[in-house]
Design a protein around this motif. Structure first.
Motif, short mmCIF file in Angstrom:
data_model
loop_
_atom_site.label_atom_id
_atom_site.label_comp_id
_atom_site.label_asym_id
_atom_site.label_seq_id
_atom_site.Cartn_x
_atom_site.Cartn_y
_atom_site.Cartn_z
N TRP A 162 0.83 -1.19 0.00
CA TRP A 162 0.00 0.00 0.00
C TRP A 162 0.87 1.25 0.00
O TRP A 162 1.77 1.39 0.81
N ASN A 163 0.65 2.13 -0.97
CA ASN A 163 1.33 3.41 -1.13
C ASN A 163 2.74 3.28 -1.72
O ASN A 163 3.43 4.29 -1.89
N ALA A 164 3.17 2.05 -2.05
CA ALA A 164 4.53 1.87 -2.58
C ALA A 164 4.70 2.53 -3.94
O ALA A 164 5.71 3.18 -4.21
N CYS A 165 3.71 2.38 -4.82
CA CYS A 165 3.81 2.95 -6.17
C CYS A 165 3.89 4.47 -6.13
O CYS A 165 4.74 5.08 -6.78
N SER A 193 -6.35 2.74 -13.91
CA SER A 193 -6.97 3.93 -13.33
C SER A 193 -6.00 5.09 -13.13
O SER A 193 -6.40 6.25 -13.14
N GLY A 194 -4.73 4.80 -12.90
CA GLY A 194 -3.77 5.85 -12.61
C GLY A 194 -3.88 6.40 -11.20
O GLY A 194 -3.36 7.49 -10.91
N THR A 195 -4.52 5.66 -10.32
CA THR A 195 -4.73 6.14 -8.95
C THR A 195 -3.42 6.45 -8.24
O THR A 195 -3.30 7.48 -7.56
N THR A 196 -2.42 5.58 -8.39
CA THR A 196 -1.16 5.81 -7.70
C THR A 196 -0.42 7.01 -8.25
O THR A 196 0.28 7.72 -7.52
N LEU A 197 -0.57 7.28 -9.55
CA LEU A 197 0.04 8.47 -10.14
C LEU A 197 -0.62 9.74 -9.59
O LEU A 197 0.06 10.72 -9.26
N ARG A 198 -1.94 9.73 -9.52
CA ARG A 198 -2.64 10.89 -8.97
C ARG A 198 -2.23 11.12 -7.52
O ARG A 198 -2.09 12.27 -7.08
N ALA A 199 -2.05 10.04 -6.77
CA ALA A 199 -1.65 10.16 -5.37
C ALA A 199 -0.28 10.81 -5.25
O ALA A 199 0.02 11.48 -4.25
#
Length: 252
Positions: A162-165, A193-199
């Motif tokens: 979790w949160n690694a990307c 989705s690109g969720t980790t990029l947005r984060a």
């Protein structure tokens, strides 16, 4: 001592066993109270970590691990310690071997400018990022960087990654800026989705048309997917613009 609302006996909970660097077992007065304890551990990680330290009479402190991030369920009904993520240096050979073993659909890239790994508690890699030159020949090879590959393990409980990307994307963005590059980009499948990029603060920039790299004038064997992709870039990059939902049909 308080009575258990489930079984009527005295409330009882203690760490029955700690083994390895992540796994432990709880012994409680009954199964229902065990579930209550697990829910408590997952609801408030900071309080849970302090509670576990006291419950174990310091046994977790003796393990000399990084700060406890959360307590998670391993998906098989057992609790697992989730330590804070730590960025670690990696060599190109190590990163390529990791990608070869764990990436779902892409082989390791050939290029390399720099990269990093991330661990969860014991120094073993749970993810890597590889940054190199842009694959597209029309992009400036001296001013632009591309995250050619980002990979995290999918053979361990996903709570551990979790949160690694987003941590790795954020690190790559910071490194690119500090090293004087004008831009850093990466591509993800249109279906992702690109969720980790947005984060990590990245923004979508354009949509590629996909297709094969093979040309009559430049014969190639496609080693990765030919599906359409979305190109993302870090927010500080020059000449970047945000791809709005109505422009998702734009191609490059």
């Amino acid at each position: 001592m308080a009575k258990c609302i489930h079984c009527g006996d005295d409330e009882s909970v203690e760490i029955h066993e700690v083994y390895g660097y992540r796994d432990f077992l709880l012994d409680t007065c009954c199964e229902s109270f065990h579930k209550d304890v697990v829910d408590f551990l997952n609801k408030d990680p900071k309080t849970a970590a302090k509670w576990l330290m006291g419950l174990s009479d310091g046994i977790l402190l003796q393990m000399q691990q990084p700060k406890l991030r959360r307590v998670i369920d391993d998906g098989l009904g057992s609790l697992m310690l989730d330590w804070n993520l730590t960025l670690v240096p990696v060599e190109q050979r190590t990163a390529k071997e990791f990608v070869k073993r764990h990436h779902r659909h892409c082989p390791p890239p050939a290029g390399w400018r720099f990269g990093a790994g991330v661990s969860n508690g014991n120094g073993n890699l749970i993810g890597v990022i590889m940054v190199g030159r842009p694959v597209a020949r029309t992009l400036n090879q001296n001013e632009i960087l591309e995250v050619n590959r980002l990979c995290v393990r999918d053979d361990i409980p996903q709570g551990l990654v979790w949160n690694a990307c987003s941590l790795l994307y954020g690190w790559a963005s910071k490194q690119a800026r500090q090293r004087g590059f004008k831009k850093i980009i990466t591509y993800v499948l249109e279906s992702e989705s690109g969720t980790t990029l947005r984060a990590a603060g990245w923004v979508p920039e354009l949509k590629t048309s996909g297709g094969s790299w093979n040309r009559k004038t430049r014969q190639r064997v496609d080693k990765t997917t030919t599906q359409p992709k979305i190109r993302w870039t870090a927010p500080w990059c020059q000449d970047q613009f945000t791809l709005q939902p109505e422009n998702l049909g734009a191609t490059a």
